[in-house]
Design an enzyme around this catalytic site. Structure first.
Site, PDB file in Angstrom:
ATOM      1  N   GLU A  83       0.934  -1.245   0.072  1.00  0.00           N
ATOM      2  CA  GLU A  83      -0.025   0.004   0.136  1.00  0.00           C
ATOM      3  C   GLU A  83       0.762   1.472  -0.153  1.00  0.00           C
ATOM      4  OE1 GLU A  83      -3.082   0.642  -0.440  1.00  0.00           O
ATOM      5  OE2 GLU A  83      -3.578  -1.664  -0.600  1.00  0.00           O
ATOM      6  N   GLU A 114       8.944 -21.853   7.293  1.00  0.00           N
ATOM      7  CA  GLU A 114       9.168 -20.888   8.552  1.00  0.00           C
ATOM      8  C   GLU A 114      10.584 -21.616   9.423  1.00  0.00           C
ATOM      9  OE1 GLU A 114       6.216 -21.369  11.850  1.00  0.00           O
ATOM     10  OE2 GLU A 114       5.533 -20.958  10.073  1.00  0.00           O
TER      11      GLU A 114
END
Length: 303
Positions: A83, A114
């Site tokens: 954004e 992960e």
């Protein structure tokens, strides 16, 4: 057993009968728990402030901000980073996300991605990290190896490191220059840190990026004067911002915006300062991008 001791893995006493509740009862429990998030974030604000001050100085000197995480934590980074270009007209390099399992993991979980510190370090290293950059390692548990590896590598190259977790004395905090631990308590659905923990982390990431961009001069009053007017909605927003700040009508805002290649900042300075596009750009450059100062500079130049 180590994982079971974490606050984020504890059972929530208010939701022990979750499977026997009505829809409205479940909603009330979730809503009541969500009300606690803002208070937890408030407690962490001094550390968030420290992270922002360092991020501001880093970006002002040409550095970059990296969010690093796995699963939901990585996705939160992608959402916030993506954004920044339309909202603040930053380059796509300025705020980035390094996500376990690569960009494809945003849409589909990549199991086991992960679990390797070395992978977090190597993926971050691939970004050509320097001592001008800031790395934020995001993990609700505070023990996920991938972002820990990234913060360890950040320290090696002298980049500023920030940890963002939801447990006291998190492992990742040991490898951070600033440790943000936002304690939201056990989840309504035990261990589902996509809920309160993720909401708290999104709030803090919003704070880091938005406040940093404000300090960099990308906001005038509470308006996004560096908005990238790249579609109809954003073009309309750009015109409204110009009208709001300068008091001109729609047609003047539209014509001025066209003269500036759809850039709001020089449009405002042109109108408020009574200068040409070229002079507005010079005023903005002299004022380090701060619109208020650029207007004052343009007006003084016209005296």
């Amino acid at each position: 057993m180590e994982l079971a001791k974490l606050t984020t893995e504890q059972r929530n006493e208010t939701s022990m009968a979750l499977d026997q509740m009505s829809t409205m009862e479940i909603l009330n429990v979730i809503n009541d728990e969500d009300k606690k998030i803002a208070t937890a974030v408030e407690t962490a604000l001094p550390k968030v402030n420290d992270a922002i001050e360092h991020t501001y100085r880093a970006l002002k000197q040409g550095g970059r901000l990296f969010y690093v995480g796995a699963g939901t934590s990585g996705r939160l980074g992608v959402v916030d980073a993506s954004e920044c270009p339309p909202t603040f007209m930053t380059s796509h390099d300025t705020v980035q996300t390094v996500m376990a399992g690569g960009t494809g993991a945003f849409f589909k979980a990549v199991e086991g991605s992960e679990d390797e510190e070395s992978q977090g370090a190597s993926d971050t290293k691939a970004k050509m990290l320097t001592n001008k950059d800031v790395v934020v390692g995001i993990t609700a548990s505070g023990r996920t190896p991938y972002p820990i590896g990234a913060l360890k590598y950040a320290r090696e190259v002298g980049a500023y490191s920030v940890s963002l977790s939801c447990n006291d004395h998190s492992i990742i905090s040991q490898f951070a220059d600033t440790e943000i631990e936002v304690i939201v308590g056990p989840e309504v659905l035990t261990g589902s840190t996509r809920m309160k923990a993720a909401t708290a982390h999104k709030m803090i990431l919003n704070m880091i990026s938005t406040t940093t961009m404000i300090k960099l001069g990308k906001v005038y009053e509470n308006l996004m004067v560096d908005v990238h007017a790249s579609n109809y909605k954003l073009m309309q927003r750009a015109r409204r911002i110009i009208m709001e700040i300068t008091g001109v009508d729609y047609d003047v805002a539209d014509r001025t915006l066209a003269l500036t290649n759809n850039q709001v900042k020089p449009s405002i300075v042109m109108i408020k300062g009574g200068v040409t596009y070229k002079e507005a750009e010079q005023a903005i450059e002299k004022s380090n991008g701060y619109v208020r100062d650029a207007i004052a500079y343009a007006l003084n130049s016209n005296v």
